[in-house]
Design a protein around this motif. Structure first.
Motif: not given
Length: 365
Positions: A1-9, A244-259
């Motif tokens: 499990m990734s470090k972020l996933g461990t923190i989220g759990a 962590v769920r909020s951070i993940n969804t926000t980052v994923v949504a911001l990446l294409p918009v930033a492009g």
């Protein structure tokens, strides 16, 4: 499990947490400062409304124009007497927008502008937008926004409660104010695409807020029947559990918009993309911030004004104080003056009791 996933759990299980609710005055102060800056930007600079809202004419030149954007702006201003917005398109043509022109005036401006640009007037395409049509679009946009807000409040009041509806409404107004203030400060044009972007980010912000509210509603069911946690503490657990769920969804949504914003609108020069991409980028970031730092802390503030929850807070604090006092008395009674120096008392005494039992058993034998 990734470090972020461990923190989220760990956040979800409550093993670690950050006190968002306890520091809510800091978040309120930051939001007030940003909001004041946005309002000042709106008051001083105002919004750069497109001709779709205020009416005017759009002139498009042929491809491969040698005229620069600055020269075209000067020519259009001299010909019309109004400030012009000029964009260089990907094919090398120029898009010249001049607000406040009627049909007769636009024909005159077209002839003068074609002469200054040294092109045939027939090759200068002109599209006219009437001011009444633009005003109708603006009114419909405000009506749509107002209806959206009313429906949001009604839905949240039914699905959750009125305090959560009020907190969500404040968060949405917070997001709209910041986004429009950024438009005023950077001078980007406000077009119908901008309105679409605003409505999109409001839906996203509402979704993120509802996720936290749903967790909070579930965890605070029959809250007055226990004395372990206050409402604010459970609200803080709800934020941490979905963080962590909020951070993940926000980052994923911001990446294409930033492009779209930085590559499409900035690097490649597709200026039309800025109208919608800036509202999406700023709104998504503001929505994620408001759902965590504004909406839920505001709900906690409103809920803890209720008499039942104020009584619960007093009971929880009293029980903790009593437990701390009993623990202190027990610790004092169990202390052995001769063994006060060693740091670990229990493990050191256990072997001695074992040896004593061994000697006693030997005597019996």
């Amino acid at each position: 499990m990734s470090k972020l996933g461990t923190i989220g759990a760990k956040l979800h299980r409550g093993e670690i947490s950050y006190d968002f609710i306890g520091k809510r005055k800091i978040w309120y102060g930051v939001s007030i400062l940003i909001t004041i800056t946005a309002i000042l930007g709106l008051a001083v600079r105002g919004l750069n409304m497109s001709i779709d809202f205020q009416g005017g004419a759009v002139f498009t030149t042929p491809t491969s124009m040698s005229t620069t954007v600055a020269q075209a702006e000067e020519y259009a201003k001299d010909a019309s007497g109004h400030e012009a917005v000029v964009q260089k398109l990907g094919n090398g043509s120029l898009r010249i927008q001049v607000a406040g022109l009627d049909t007769a005036k636009s024909d005159e401006v077209k002839q003068t502008l074609a002469k200054d640009l040294k092109i045939n007037p027939e090759k200068l395409a002109a599209d006219l937008v009437g001011p009444s049509w633009g005003q109708q679009i603006a009114n419909k946009a405000w009506e749509g926004l107002a209806i959206f807000m009313v429906l949001v409040v009604i839905y949240l009041a039914i699905a959750f409660e009125w305090r959560m509806a009020v907190a969500a409404l404040v968060a949405l107004i917070h997001d709209i104010t910041i986004t429009t203030g950024i438009y005023a400060l950077v001078g980007f044009e406000v077009s119908p695409g901008t309105i679409i972007g605003l409505l999109t980010i409001l839906g996203y912000s509402l979704y993120d807020t509802v996720v936290v509210f749903d967790s909070l509603k579930e965890q605070t069911k029959d809250i007055t029947k226990q004395t372990r946690f206050t409402y604010s503490e459970i609200a803080n657990r709800s934020i941490n559990g979905t963080l962590v769920r909020s951070i993940n969804t926000t980052v994923v949504a911001l990446l294409p918009v930033a492009g779209l914003l930085f590559i499409g609108g900035g690097f490649l020069g597709a200026g039309d993309l800025n109208d919608i991409s800036l509202s999406l980028f700023v709104g998504l970031a503001a929505g994620a911030y408001s759902s965590i730092f504004i909406a839920t802390p505001l709900v906690a503030d409103l809920k803890e004004r209720e008499p039942a929850l104020r009584t619960l807070t007093k009971r929880v604090m009293a029980k903790r104080a009593q437990a701390a006092a009993e623990e202190g008395v027990a610790g004092t009674a169990d202390a052995d003056p001769e063994d006060a120096a060693p740091a670990v008392v229990g493990p050191r005494n256990q072997p001695s009791r074992g040896r004593g039992r061994g000697r006693q058993a030997g005597k019996r034998r």
